[in-house]
Write a protein that holds these residues in place. Sequence first.
Motif, PDB file in Angstrom:
ATOM      1  N   HIS A  40      20.217 -32.875 -37.835  1.00 55.43           N
ATOM      2  CA  HIS A  40      19.443 -31.946 -38.665  1.00 55.43           C
ATOM      3  C   HIS A  40      19.907 -30.513 -38.419  1.00 55.43           C
ATOM      4  CE1 HIS A  40      17.259 -31.732 -34.823  1.00 55.43           C
ATOM      5  NE2 HIS A  40      16.940 -30.511 -35.202  1.00 55.43           N
TER       6      HIS A  40
ATOM      7  N   GLY B 269      14.673 -27.436 -38.914  1.00 51.47           N
ATOM      8  CA  GLY B 269      13.825 -28.521 -38.436  1.00 51.47           C
ATOM      9  C   GLY B 269      14.362 -29.901 -38.781  1.00 51.47           C
ATOM     10  N   ALA B 270      13.723 -30.910 -38.192  1.00 51.67           N
ATOM     11  CA  ALA B 270      14.196 -32.294 -38.256  1.00 51.67           C
ATOM     12  C   ALA B 270      14.159 -32.897 -39.652  1.00 51.67           C
ATOM     13  CB  ALA B 270      13.403 -33.167 -37.292  1.00 51.67           C
ATOM     14  N   SER B 271      13.388 -32.318 -40.592  1.00 50.78           N
ATOM     15  CA  SER B 271      13.345 -32.872 -41.948  1.00 50.78           C
ATOM     16  C   SER B 271      14.460 -32.320 -42.839  1.00 50.78           C
ATOM     17  CB  SER B 271      11.980 -32.616 -42.600  1.00 50.78           C
ATOM     18  OG  SER B 271      11.801 -31.236 -42.851  1.00 50.78           O
ATOM     19  N   HIS B 272      15.299 -31.454 -42.301  1.00 50.56           N
ATOM     20  CA  HIS B 272      16.475 -30.943 -43.017  1.00 50.56           C
ATOM     21  C   HIS B 272      17.702 -31.670 -42.471  1.00 50.56           C
ATOM     22  CE1 HIS B 272      13.572 -27.868 -44.032  1.00 50.56           C
ATOM     23  NE2 HIS B 272      14.411 -27.410 -44.935  1.00 50.56           N
ATOM     24  N   VAL B 273      17.991 -32.833 -43.056  1.00 43.80           N
ATOM     25  CA  VAL B 273      19.017 -33.739 -42.538  1.00 43.80           C
ATOM     26  C   VAL B 273      20.393 -33.347 -43.072  1.00 43.80           C
ATOM     27  CG1 VAL B 273      19.726 -36.156 -42.332  1.00 43.80           C
ATOM     28  CG2 VAL B 273      17.281 -35.576 -42.429  1.00 43.80           C
TER      29      VAL B 273
ATOM     30  N   GLU C  59      12.991 -37.655 -41.246  1.00 47.89           N
ATOM     31  CA  GLU C  59      13.387 -36.743 -40.170  1.00 47.89           C
ATOM     32  C   GLU C  59      14.501 -37.394 -39.363  1.00 47.89           C
ATOM     33  OE1 GLU C  59       9.580 -36.363 -38.203  1.00 47.89           O
ATOM     34  OE2 GLU C  59       9.221 -34.453 -39.204  1.00 47.89           O
ATOM     35  N   ASP C  60      15.370 -36.578 -38.816  1.00 48.97           N
ATOM     36  CA  ASP C  60      16.431 -37.072 -37.942  1.00 48.97           C
ATOM     37  C   ASP C  60      16.562 -36.101 -36.785  1.00 48.97           C
ATOM     38  OD1 ASP C  60      18.956 -37.666 -36.707  1.00 48.97           O
ATOM     39  OD2 ASP C  60      19.538 -38.738 -38.528  1.00 48.97           O
TER      40      ASP C  60
ATOM     41  N   THR D 160      12.963 -32.814 -46.635  1.00 49.24           N
ATOM     42  CA  THR D 160      11.695 -33.503 -46.913  1.00 49.24           C
ATOM     43  C   THR D 160      11.846 -34.648 -47.905  1.00 49.24           C
ATOM     44  OG1 THR D 160      10.983 -31.941 -48.632  1.00 49.24           O
ATOM     45  CG2 THR D 160      10.290 -31.484 -46.377  1.00 49.24           C
TER      46      THR D 160
ATOM     47  N   GLU E 163      10.979 -42.116 -40.934  1.00 48.79           N
ATOM     48  CA  GLU E 163      10.276 -41.691 -42.135  1.00 48.79           C
ATOM     49  C   GLU E 163       8.786 -41.649 -41.821  1.00 48.79           C
ATOM     50  OE1 GLU E 163      10.398 -42.314 -46.871  1.00 48.79           O
ATOM     51  OE2 GLU E 163      10.965 -44.019 -45.670  1.00 48.79           O
TER      52      GLU E 163
END
Length: 134
Positions: free
Chosen positions: A8, A13-17, A3-4, A48, A70
């Motif tokens: 992102h 959401g944060a897991s789509h960098v 996550e970032d 992810t 992570e």
Amino acid sequence: MVEDATHHDPDRGASHVIFSDENGLLWDHPIVRGRSSAERVRRVLTFTGQSLQGPAAAVPFLALSDVATERPPGAPRVERTGGDVRVHMEYGDPVTAAGRAQGLALDVDAGRVIVLEKPACCEPSDPAAGCPSG
């Protein structure tokens, strides 16, 4: 799961960098440059994925930022109902992923070996999510 909080896609959401020229996370490399300007990669969206730490000779081209974290996966829980199967994943507390990457390249024995992060899971029927078909 990486996550970032800064780099992102806010709609996903944060897991789509996002790795791009603009945010400095898409590093210069022949894979990114392509064979011509028409093939140049300017933006990559991952989701992810996990972070990678290669050997000293590895060259990152999708470099994670200093704020990237992570979340290590726990054991999957499998649920079967009739012909359906669902896999549930719980992720642990975030740990730093600074200095790591989601894409690395290596030269091995005069041949080129490219290591790319692949999605942990993907629904092939959802091209909007960036999943390959088939």
